[in-house]
Design a protein around this motif. Structure first.
Motif, short mmCIF file in Angstrom:
data_model
loop_
_atom_site.label_atom_id
_atom_site.label_comp_id
_atom_site.label_asym_id
_atom_site.label_seq_id
_atom_site.Cartn_x
_atom_site.Cartn_y
_atom_site.Cartn_z
N GLY A 9 0.91 -1.09 -0.01
CA GLY A 9 0.17 0.06 0.01
C GLY A 9 0.95 1.15 0.00
O GLY A 9 2.05 1.19 -0.07
N ARG A 10 0.21 2.24 0.02
CA ARG A 10 0.94 3.63 0.02
C ARG A 10 0.53 4.35 1.21
O ARG A 10 -0.74 4.63 1.46
N LEU A 11 1.62 5.08 1.99
CA LEU A 11 1.29 5.49 3.33
C LEU A 11 0.59 6.87 3.17
O LEU A 11 -0.23 7.13 3.82
N GLU A 12 0.78 7.46 1.95
CA GLU A 12 0.05 8.63 1.89
C GLU A 12 -1.43 8.72 1.44
O GLU A 12 -2.11 9.37 1.59
N ASP A 13 -1.86 7.24 1.09
CA ASP A 13 -3.16 7.03 0.80
C ASP A 13 -4.13 6.47 1.98
O ASP A 13 -5.11 6.47 1.91
N CYS A 14 -3.30 6.10 2.69
CA CYS A 14 -4.10 5.60 3.93
C CYS A 14 -4.91 6.51 4.71
O CYS A 14 -4.63 7.69 4.87
N ARG A 65 -4.54 1.80 2.47
CA ARG A 65 -5.14 2.04 0.82
C ARG A 65 -3.95 1.88 0.02
O ARG A 65 -2.83 2.36 0.35
N ASP A 66 -4.06 1.80 -1.34
CA ASP A 66 -3.35 1.88 -2.49
C ASP A 66 -4.20 2.25 -3.63
O ASP A 66 -4.77 1.47 -4.35
#
Length: 250
Positions: A9-14, A65-66
């Motif tokens: 996943g992408r930390l910035e999308d979490c 999230r991703d």
């Protein structure tokens, strides 16, 4: 700012949501407290408690999230309740001048010695150097929250920190300042458990390369410093003392 690690996943999308709850004690004060339901208090990677949160526990619910994909939510509940801080801090006045990030054509640089915990817990620190400071205020858990408040409030583009414990950089500073848009590098001093940390705002700066310099090694190996080394040779005691220093540049 909880430390987050995301796989696939992408930390910035979490998505992070914060909740709080208090407890109501019985009138007699001898019965177990009854918990109330969790109430949403904020969202995002950073939540700054207010006076209204004192005595409450906090919970953060993270949904990895991703992009459009999401994973199962995970929650973390604070081990203790929110305690009252010291109130007004000296940095509050300075923050009045750093309410915004530096504009185009400007770069804000902050240098700060944060007092390594390995030094703060010594007998010398508690009985000689900082006798004006109550013991609880020298504890890392107490100091770090105030330190993070001050550093974040400066909205620096480049943050140069000294006396950073290795564990503090890895487990506290890096994840906390990452939430404020800062990436960092660390260089531990020779024969020490603390060193230098440099953080930079990734929206404005990019790390092209890094060069760590130890003063003693530079004096003896770099021809540029030969004149200084010759001067030190006039005083053997001073020369030996300088070459034993663990002073490091980043």
């Amino acid at each position: 700012c909880p430390r987050l690690e995301v796989e696939f996943g992408r930390l910035e999308d979490c998505e992070l949501t914060w909740y709080k709850h208090g407890a109501t004690a019985s009138p007699a004060g001898d019965a177990p407290a009854q918990e109330v339901e969790w109430v949403q208090a904020g969202s995002g990677r950073v939540y700054v408690p207010s006076n209204l949160d004192i005595g409450s526990r906090l919970k953060v619910l993270a949904v990895p999230r991703d992009g459009a994909r999401s994973g199962p939510p995970t929650e973390l509940v604070s081990a203790a309740t929110v305690e009252a801080g010291p109130g007004w801090c000296m940095c509050d006045n300075r923050h009045a001048y750093t309410g915004r990030e530096a504009g185009p054509g400007a770069l804000r640089v902050v240098s700060y010695n944060i007092l390594a915990d390995v030094y703060a817990q010594t007998e010398l620190a508690q009985t000689v150097l900082y006798t004006y400071c109550p013991p609880y205020a020298l504890q890392l858990d107490y100091r770090f929250n105030l330190l993070l408040k001050e550093l974040a409030g400066y909205r620096a583009d480049l943050l140069c920190l000294q006396e950073v414990d290795t564990g503090v950089f890895e487990d506290r500073l890096s994840p906390a300042l990452d939430a404020y848009g800062l990436d960092g590098t660390f260089r531990v001093k020779d024969r020490q458990n603390e060193g230098l940390a440099t953080f930079y705002r990734r929206s404005r700066l990019r790390l092209l390369s890094r060069h760590d310099i130890m003063l003693s090694e530079a004096l003896t190996s770099d021809p540029l410093h030969s004149d200084l080394l010759e001067k030190l040779a006039d005083n053997q005691f001073l020369k030996d003392k300088v070459l034993r220093l663990s002073t490091t540049l980043q």
